[in-house]
Motif scaffolding. Sequence first.
Motif, mmCIF file in Angstrom:
data_model
loop_
_atom_site.group_PDB
_atom_site.id
_atom_site.type_symbol
_atom_site.label_atom_id
_atom_site.label_comp_id
_atom_site.label_asym_id
_atom_site.label_seq_id
_atom_site.Cartn_x
_atom_site.Cartn_y
_atom_site.Cartn_z
ATOM 1 N N LEU A 71 -3.037 48.775 83.481
ATOM 2 C CA LEU A 71 -4.147 48.438 82.581
ATOM 3 C C LEU A 71 -4.787 49.704 82.018
ATOM 4 C CD1 LEU A 71 -6.287 45.573 84.214
ATOM 5 C CD2 LEU A 71 -5.052 45.499 82.032
ATOM 6 N N CYS A 72 -5.082 50.657 82.921
ATOM 7 C CA CYS A 72 -5.699 51.931 82.487
ATOM 8 C C CYS A 72 -4.753 52.706 81.575
ATOM 9 C CB CYS A 72 -6.053 52.802 83.689
ATOM 10 S SG CYS A 72 -7.287 52.094 84.770
ATOM 11 N N VAL A 73 -3.458 52.708 81.929
ATOM 12 C CA VAL A 73 -2.472 53.423 81.117
ATOM 13 C C VAL A 73 -2.403 52.812 79.708
ATOM 14 C CG1 VAL A 73 0.028 53.799 80.822
ATOM 15 C CG2 VAL A 73 -1.061 54.315 83.011
ATOM 16 N N GLY A 74 -2.354 51.476 79.642
ATOM 17 C CA GLY A 74 -2.260 50.799 78.352
ATOM 18 C C GLY A 74 -3.493 51.027 77.496
ATOM 19 N N TRP A 75 -4.659 50.827 78.095
ATOM 20 C CA TRP A 75 -5.920 51.030 77.365
ATOM 21 C C TRP A 75 -6.056 52.501 76.955
ATOM 22 C CZ3 TRP A 75 -10.202 47.656 76.349
ATOM 23 C CH2 TRP A 75 -11.328 48.310 75.831
ATOM 24 N N GLY A 76 -5.811 53.398 77.924
ATOM 25 C CA GLY A 76 -5.961 54.827 77.670
ATOM 26 C C GLY A 76 -5.013 55.347 76.597
ATOM 27 N N ALA A 77 -3.774 54.859 76.628
ATOM 28 C CA ALA A 77 -2.791 55.335 75.649
ATOM 29 C C ALA A 77 -3.192 54.943 74.229
ATOM 30 C CB ALA A 77 -1.394 54.790 75.970
ATOM 31 N N ARG A 78 -3.686 53.706 74.067
ATOM 32 C CA ARG A 78 -4.103 53.280 72.724
ATOM 33 C C ARG A 78 -5.364 54.017 72.288
ATOM 34 N NH1 ARG A 78 -0.319 53.014 72.222
ATOM 35 N NH2 ARG A 78 -0.753 54.169 70.357
ATOM 36 N N SER A 79 -6.267 54.227 73.230
ATOM 37 C CA SER A 79 -7.493 54.951 72.903
ATOM 38 C C SER A 79 -7.187 56.406 72.551
ATOM 39 C CB SER A 79 -8.454 54.870 74.090
ATOM 40 O OG SER A 79 -9.563 55.696 73.869
ATOM 41 N N ALA A 104 12.165 50.349 86.040
ATOM 42 C CA ALA A 104 12.659 48.972 86.092
ATOM 43 C C ALA A 104 14.186 48.971 86.000
ATOM 44 C CB ALA A 104 12.045 48.148 84.965
ATOM 45 N N GLY A 105 14.736 49.824 85.133
ATOM 46 C CA GLY A 105 16.186 49.926 84.995
ATOM 47 C C GLY A 105 16.852 50.491 86.240
ATOM 48 N N GLU A 106 16.126 51.338 86.972
ATOM 49 C CA GLU A 106 16.661 51.922 88.213
ATOM 50 C C GLU A 106 16.666 50.910 89.359
ATOM 51 O OE1 GLU A 106 15.054 56.548 87.736
ATOM 52 O OE2 GLU A 106 13.817 55.030 88.679
ATOM 53 N N GLY A 107 16.063 49.744 89.122
ATOM 54 C CA GLY A 107 16.021 48.717 90.154
ATOM 55 C C GLY A 107 14.721 48.666 90.935
ATOM 56 N N LYS A 108 13.754 49.519 90.541
ATOM 57 C CA LYS A 108 12.447 49.501 91.212
ATOM 58 C C LYS A 108 11.638 48.317 90.665
ATOM 59 C CE LYS A 108 12.462 54.479 91.872
ATOM 60 N NZ LYS A 108 12.343 55.710 91.067
ATOM 61 N N LEU A 109 11.729 47.202 91.357
ATOM 62 C CA LEU A 109 11.185 45.944 90.833
ATOM 63 C C LEU A 109 9.681 45.971 90.625
ATOM 64 C CD1 LEU A 109 13.377 43.550 92.989
ATOM 65 C CD2 LEU A 109 13.623 44.043 90.549
ATOM 66 N N VAL A 110 8.939 46.700 91.485
ATOM 67 C CA VAL A 110 7.478 46.691 91.344
ATOM 68 C C VAL A 110 7.013 47.352 90.048
ATOM 69 C CG1 VAL A 110 6.925 46.497 93.802
ATOM 70 C CG2 VAL A 110 7.278 48.768 92.783
ATOM 71 N N ALA A 111 7.913 48.110 89.390
ATOM 72 C CA ALA A 111 7.554 48.732 88.112
ATOM 73 C C ALA A 111 7.208 47.667 87.081
ATOM 74 C CB ALA A 111 8.699 49.606 87.602
ATOM 75 N N LEU A 112 7.702 46.439 87.292
ATOM 76 C CA LEU A 112 7.393 45.359 86.346
ATOM 77 C C LEU A 112 5.901 45.030 86.345
ATOM 78 C CD1 LEU A 112 10.525 43.120 86.993
ATOM 79 C CD2 LEU A 112 10.085 44.625 85.039
ATOM 80 N N PHE A 113 5.236 45.255 87.495
ATOM 81 C CA PHE A 113 3.780 45.056 87.532
ATOM 82 C C PHE A 113 3.085 46.114 86.667
ATOM 83 C CE2 PHE A 113 5.049 43.134 91.653
ATOM 84 C CZ PHE A 113 4.578 41.853 91.415
ATOM 85 N N THR A 114 3.610 47.349 86.723
ATOM 86 C CA THR A 114 3.057 48.411 85.886
ATOM 87 C C THR A 114 3.249 48.078 84.408
ATOM 88 O OG1 THR A 114 3.835 49.936 87.599
ATOM 89 C CG2 THR A 114 2.955 50.913 85.579
ATOM 90 N N VAL A 115 4.469 47.651 84.056
ATOM 91 C CA VAL A 115 4.768 47.310 82.664
ATOM 92 C C VAL A 115 3.844 46.183 82.182
ATOM 93 C CG1 VAL A 115 6.525 46.350 81.106
ATOM 94 C CG2 VAL A 115 7.167 48.089 82.787
ATOM 95 N N ALA A 116 3.660 45.162 83.035
ATOM 96 C CA ALA A 116 2.778 44.045 82.675
ATOM 97 C C ALA A 116 1.348 44.550 82.473
ATOM 98 C CB ALA A 116 2.818 42.976 83.761
ATOM 99 N N GLY A 117 0.903 45.459 83.349
ATOM 100 C CA GLY A 117 -0.433 46.034 83.228
ATOM 101 C C GLY A 117 -0.601 46.815 81.932
ATOM 102 N N ILE A 118 0.417 47.607 81.570
ATOM 103 C CA ILE A 118 0.334 48.411 80.341
ATOM 104 C C ILE A 118 0.254 47.494 79.121
ATOM 105 C CG2 ILE A 118 1.454 50.164 78.905
ATOM 106 C CD1 ILE A 118 2.815 51.229 81.445
ATOM 107 N N LEU A 119 1.070 46.428 79.130
ATOM 108 C CA LEU A 119 1.017 45.466 78.023
ATOM 109 C C LEU A 119 -0.369 44.835 77.926
ATOM 110 C CD1 LEU A 119 4.306 43.354 77.900
ATOM 111 C CD2 LEU A 119 3.221 44.617 76.034
ATOM 112 N N ALA A 120 -0.900 44.437 79.093
ATOM 113 C CA ALA A 120 -2.227 43.805 79.117
ATOM 114 C C ALA A 120 -3.301 44.786 78.650
ATOM 115 C CB ALA A 120 -2.540 43.298 80.525
#
Lengths: 148, 165
Positions: free
Chosen positions: B113-121, A106-122
């Motif tokens: 989603l998989c990364v977040g769930w997997g990392a916590r698990s 995201a810091g490098e300017g790769k905007l789609v990484a924000l979808f990954t970050v949102a997914g990880i949070l979710a």
Amino acid sequence: MRPPAVILFGVLFGFVLSRARVTDYDTIAAMFRLGDFHLFGVIGSAIGTAALGLWLLRRAGNHTLLGRPVEIRPKPWHRGAIWGGLIFGAGWALSGACPGTSLVQAGEGKLVALFTVAGILAGTYLYGWFRSRFALPTITPRVQEVRP
Amino acid sequence: MYEIVFMRPWPWWAAGPALGLVVTLMAWMAGRALGVSTAYGSVCAVASRMSFFSATEYREGWRLWFVLGLPVGGLLAGLGSGTFVLTTAYGELDALTRGSLLAKAGVLFAGGLCVGWGARSAGGCPSGHSIVGIAQGARSSIVATVGFMAGGIAVFNLLYAVFGR
């Protein structure tokens, strides 16, 4: 060291991840195709250097520069490491990123990484919801013995 | 010097030890085990009162500061090498998703989603488990890392076998 100062290590870690091309999708792809030694070399030598550094620190009594105890303990064993590891791997393959590199991207300017970050949070939130909902014991004990 | 640090891609034998050095410096100076994924739990802890996120590891102030530095590091690397540009391009995944931003967003969100769930698990991610954990010889970290790699290699190659071309 006060909490805000730790940002320095975040900046350093993010900078090195970026320069090491760990944040580059095609480099991650080459690793998963087993066609490129680069990332295996990065991870392997990072482990070796960290092992040496932490060992030296332990030998010196596990004190920080300011004389406080170093609060580093091995993560306890639990079965979640197996399934969680595999699920994480699947997500790593889909997104080409992990919790750290997605933020660096995201810091490098790769905007789609924000979808990954949102997914990880979710995903993190869903896991917490699941564990709280079904009242399972937390996997990481809050107090654990310090290894000498 | 500037050329070596900012312009040329780092070889593995420079990048890996540099990562290990950051881990060691952070332990020595801040007394903390470097790790990223728990910070996502810290963000949840700010927004949620669920019991899972009430564990002390999600309440440590330094974690959010640490992850706040990560994008700054990426920005500095990008600006220093002159490669910084705001883009929605994402390497080979662009071809796999046939140039559809929606498909790409879907794949990345699902992956997250998989990364977040997997990392916590699993109790950690490639930084906390694979680097710091294995450096301490922790069994859970070794098993989790084998999982990261096995799951990643299997799903990646399946993905490209089914949707590639």
